[in-house]
Design a protein around this motif. Structure first.
Motif, PDB file in Angstrom:
ATOM      1  N   ALA A 129       0.847  -1.211   0.000  1.00 50.61           N
ATOM      2  CA  ALA A 129       0.000   0.000   0.000  1.00 50.61           C
ATOM      3  C   ALA A 129       0.877   1.253   0.000  1.00 50.61           C
ATOM      4  O   ALA A 129       0.622   2.220  -0.743  1.00 50.61           O
ATOM      5  CB  ALA A 129      -0.921  -0.005   1.219  1.00 50.61           C
ATOM      6  N   LEU A 130       1.930   1.216   0.802  1.00 49.14           N
ATOM      7  CA  LEU A 130       2.859   2.349   0.874  1.00 49.14           C
ATOM      8  C   LEU A 130       3.518   2.584  -0.492  1.00 49.14           C
ATOM      9  O   LEU A 130       3.609   3.722  -0.984  1.00 49.14           O
ATOM     10  CB  LEU A 130       3.931   2.027   1.927  1.00 49.14           C
ATOM     11  N   MET A 131       3.934   1.504  -1.126  1.00 53.00           N
ATOM     12  CA  MET A 131       4.593   1.642  -2.429  1.00 53.00           C
ATOM     13  C   MET A 131       3.613   2.156  -3.483  1.00 53.00           C
ATOM     14  O   MET A 131       3.970   2.953  -4.341  1.00 53.00           O
ATOM     15  CB  MET A 131       5.204   0.298  -2.858  1.00 53.00           C
ATOM     16  N   ARG A 132       2.357   1.695  -3.396  1.00 52.75           N
ATOM     17  CA  ARG A 132       1.340   2.170  -4.360  1.00 52.75           C
ATOM     18  C   ARG A 132       1.201   3.680  -4.258  1.00 52.75           C
ATOM     19  O   ARG A 132       1.202   4.386  -5.267  1.00 52.75           O
ATOM     20  CB  ARG A 132      -0.020   1.522  -4.065  1.00 52.75           C
ATOM     21  N   THR A 133       1.088   4.181  -3.018  1.00 49.86           N
ATOM     22  CA  THR A 133       0.920   5.627  -2.833  1.00 49.86           C
ATOM     23  C   THR A 133       2.139   6.364  -3.386  1.00 49.86           C
ATOM     24  O   THR A 133       2.008   7.347  -4.130  1.00 49.86           O
ATOM     25  CB  THR A 133       0.758   5.954  -1.325  1.00 49.86           C
ATOM     26  N   ALA A 134       3.325   5.873  -3.030  1.00 48.62           N
ATOM     27  CA  ALA A 134       4.550   6.577  -3.452  1.00 48.62           C
ATOM     28  C   ALA A 134       4.673   6.582  -4.970  1.00 48.62           C
ATOM     29  O   ALA A 134       4.928   7.630  -5.592  1.00 48.62           O
ATOM     30  CB  ALA A 134       5.758   5.895  -2.824  1.00 48.62           C
TER      31      ALA A 134
END
Ligand SMILES: Cc1cc2nc3c(=O)[nH]c(=O)nc-3n(C[C@H](O)[C@H](O)[C@H](O)COP(=O)(O)OP(=O)(O)OC[C@H]3O[C@@H](n4cnc5c(N)ncnc54)[C@H](O)[C@@H]3O)c2cc1C
Length: 416
Positions: A386-391
Motif C-alpha cells: 500500500a505504501l509503495m502504491r501511494t509513493a
C-alpha cells in the motif's frame, strides 16, 4: 603422493557466472574444467531479464549476436502492478560510447542463455563435465582435488577426481551441499521461496516490465524469447503455508479430495492480488510447469575464502526485486577472469587476486545489493504494498530512479 594438475582451473557450476569465467580463461589459454550437474537446456527459476549494460560483455564473450537474434523485445518502460494500481515510467537508457544501439535490456529464457554461454565456453576449449556434481574439495599442497560424481544409469554413481590449483565456486546459492563454499541449510518462516512460469498468449505490452507487489512477496513479468512471458516471484515461506492451508480448507471446511500445490497457491495469490497480472494472463496459456527454488539468500558473501574463488550468487546476491542477478553473475565471472589471467601462479598470487577481485566486486555491486534490500524490506513489510502504491502513484519517476540505482545503466569496468 604428489598430485599433478589435470587442469589450471576447475569451475563448479555452469550458470552465467561459471560459463563467463570458464569461457574467458579458456580463451586466454588456460586448461579449464567446467562441471554442471544438470543436463542442458534446462529451465530455471529466474525472471530472465538482462540489463543493457551487459550487451558489451555478451559481445566480448561472442554470444552478443545470438542473444540479439533470440531475446525478447527491448524493455523501454518499467512498471508497477499492485492491487488495482498500474503505474509506468520510462526505463533509463544505457547508451555506452557513441552508440545508442542496445540501450535497453531484454529477456532471454535461461534454457537458451545458459546453453549459449556453455557452448561458447566449450568452443573456446573448456572441458565440460556434464551431468557431473562436485561433491568434495580436498587440499593437497598447492593443488586441490575436486571429487565429481555422475549417475550412470543402472551402473550407479561414477566418481572421478580432477586436480587444479585454482578452484572457482559458481554453483549458485540456493542449494545446500557438502562443499565448503556452499551455504548451510536453514529454514525460517521469513525465508523467501522463488517461483517462475512461462506463459504464451499474454497481453502484457511487449516493452513493459512491471514490478509486482502483493502480500508476503514481490515479483516481475517480462516478455522473453519466442513470445513467452516470464512470470517470476518470491514469497515468504509462512505466507505460502497460510495460502495453501486457506485453499485446502475452502469456504466450507477442509476439502479432503483436493491437494493445493505450492505453485497453484502462488499463482492464485498473484492473480487475486494484482489486477495487472490478472489482465495480462487472461487468455494466456501456461507453458510447462511452474518451477520452485530456494530459499533465496540475498547478501554479500566472500569472493575468496579457503583458497576457493566465488562468482555469481556464490559470492553475493541481491534481492531479485531489481532483476540484476544475471548481470552480477556475468560480470563477476568476467572480473575474476580478468584478474586471474595474468596473475602469478601460486598461493601468494591467488591471494593477491582474491583481494583485488573482492575490492572490485564490492565497488561494482554493493550499492545495488543495498538498494534491492531496502526496496524488498518495504515491499515485504506490513502495509508495504500500500505504501509503495501511494509513493509510485504520486511520483512515477521513482521507478526510473530505482532502475538507475539498481545498476541498470552502470558500465562494466574496462568497456569504455
Ligand atoms: C524469482 C527470481 C527472479 C529472478 N529474476 C531475475 C531477472 O529477471 N534478472 C536477473 O538478472 N536475475 C534474476 N534473478 C537472479 C538470477 O536468477 C541469479 O542471480 C543467477 O541465476 C545467478 O547466476 P549464477 O551463475 O551465480 O548461479 P546459477 O544460475 O544458480 O547457476 C549455478 C549452476 O551450478 C550448478 N550446480 C550447483 N551445484 C553444483 C554442484 N555441486 N556441481 C555441479 N554443478 C552445480 C547448477 O545446476 C546451476 O546450473 C532472479 C532470481 C529469482 C529467485
Amino acid at each position: 603422493m604428489t598430485r599433478f594438475s589435470t587442469h589450471d582451473a576447475i569451475v563448479i557450476g555452469a550458470g552465467p557466472a561459471g560459463s563467463s569465467l570458464a569461457l574467458t580463461l579458456a580463451r586466454c589459454g588456460w586448461a579449464v574444467a567446467i562441471l554442471e550437474k544438470s543436463v542442458f537446456p534446462r529451465r530455471k527459476v529466474c525472471g530472465e531479464y538482462i540489463s543493457a549494460s551487459n550487451v558489451v560483455l555478451l559481445d566480448r564473450l561472442e554470444i552478443g549476436d545470438a542473444w540479439r537474434a533470440t531475446a525478447g523485445p527491448e524493455i523501454r518502460r518499467v512498471g508497477f502492478f499492485s492491487g488495482e494500481a498500474s503505474v509506468e515510467a520510462p526505463m533509463p537508457h544505457a547508451a555506452h560510447g557513441s552508440s545508442a544501439k542496445d540501450g535497453f535490456g531484454r529477456a532471454l529464457g535461461r534454457d537458451h542463455l545458459d546453453f549459449l554461454l556453455l557452448q561458447a565456453a566449450r568452443s573456446a576449449g573448456a572441458e565440460l563435465f556434464q551431468p557431473y556434481r562436485a561433491v568434495a574439495i580436498e587440499r593437497d599442497g598447492d593443488i586441490k582435488s575436486v571429487r565429481i560424481e555422475t549417475r550412470d544409469g543402472n551402473a550407479g554413481d561414477t566418481t572421478t577426481t580432477l586436480h587444479a590449483p585454482v578452484i572457482v565456486a559458481a554453483h549458485g546459492s540456493w542449494e545446500p551441499g557438502p562443499l565448503p563454499s556452499q551455504l548451510e541449510k536453514v529454514s525460517r518462516p521469513s525465508d523467501l521461496l522463488g517461483f517462475k512460469a512461462h506463459f504464451t498468449g499474454s497481453s502484457l505490452a511487449p516493452d513493459l516490465m512491471p514490478l509486482l507487489t502483493f502480500p508476503g512477496g514481490y515479483g516481475g513479468m517480462v516478455l522473453a524469447d519466442h513470445g513467452r512471458l516470464s512470470v517470476s516471484c518470491c514469497i515468504r515461506h509462512d505466507m505460502l503455508a497460510c495460502l495453501r492451508d486457506k485453499h485446502w480448507r475452502g469456504r466450507d471446511g477442509p476439502r479432503h479430495d483436493s491437494h493445493v500445490s505450492a505453485a497453484d497457491a502462488v499463482s492464485r495469490h498473484l492473480t487475486a492480488s494484482c489486477r495487472g497480472v490478472r489482465d495480462a494472463l487472461e487468455g494466456a496459456h501456461l507453458e510447462g510447469l511452474w518451477l520452485a527454488a530456494g530459499p533465496i539468500r540475498p547478501g554479500i558473501r566472500s569472493g575468496y575464502k579457503d583458497d576457493i574463488f566465488r562468482v555469481g550468487n556464490a559470492a553475493g546476491e541481491s534481492h531479485p526485486i531489481i532483476a540484476e542477478g544475471i548481470s552480477m553473475a556475468l560480470q563477476s565471472g568476467w572480473l575474476l577472469a580478468s584478474e586471474l589471467k595474468d596473475a602469478p601462479r601460486g598461493k601468494a598470487g591467488r591471494e593477491a587476486v582474491g583481494r583485488r577481485y573482492e575490492t572490485a566486486w564490492r565497488g561494482l555491486f554493493s550499492t545495488r545489493i543495498h538498494v534491492a534490500g531496502g526496496i524488498a524490506r518495504i515491499a515485504l513489510g506490513p502495509g508495504g504494498p500500500a505504501l509503495m502504491r501511494t509513493a509510485v502513484r504520486n511520483v512515477p519517476q521513482a521507478l526510473t530512479w530505482g532502475a538507475q540505482l539498481s545498476g541498470k545503466t552502470r558500465r562494466v569496468p574496462g568497456f569504455g
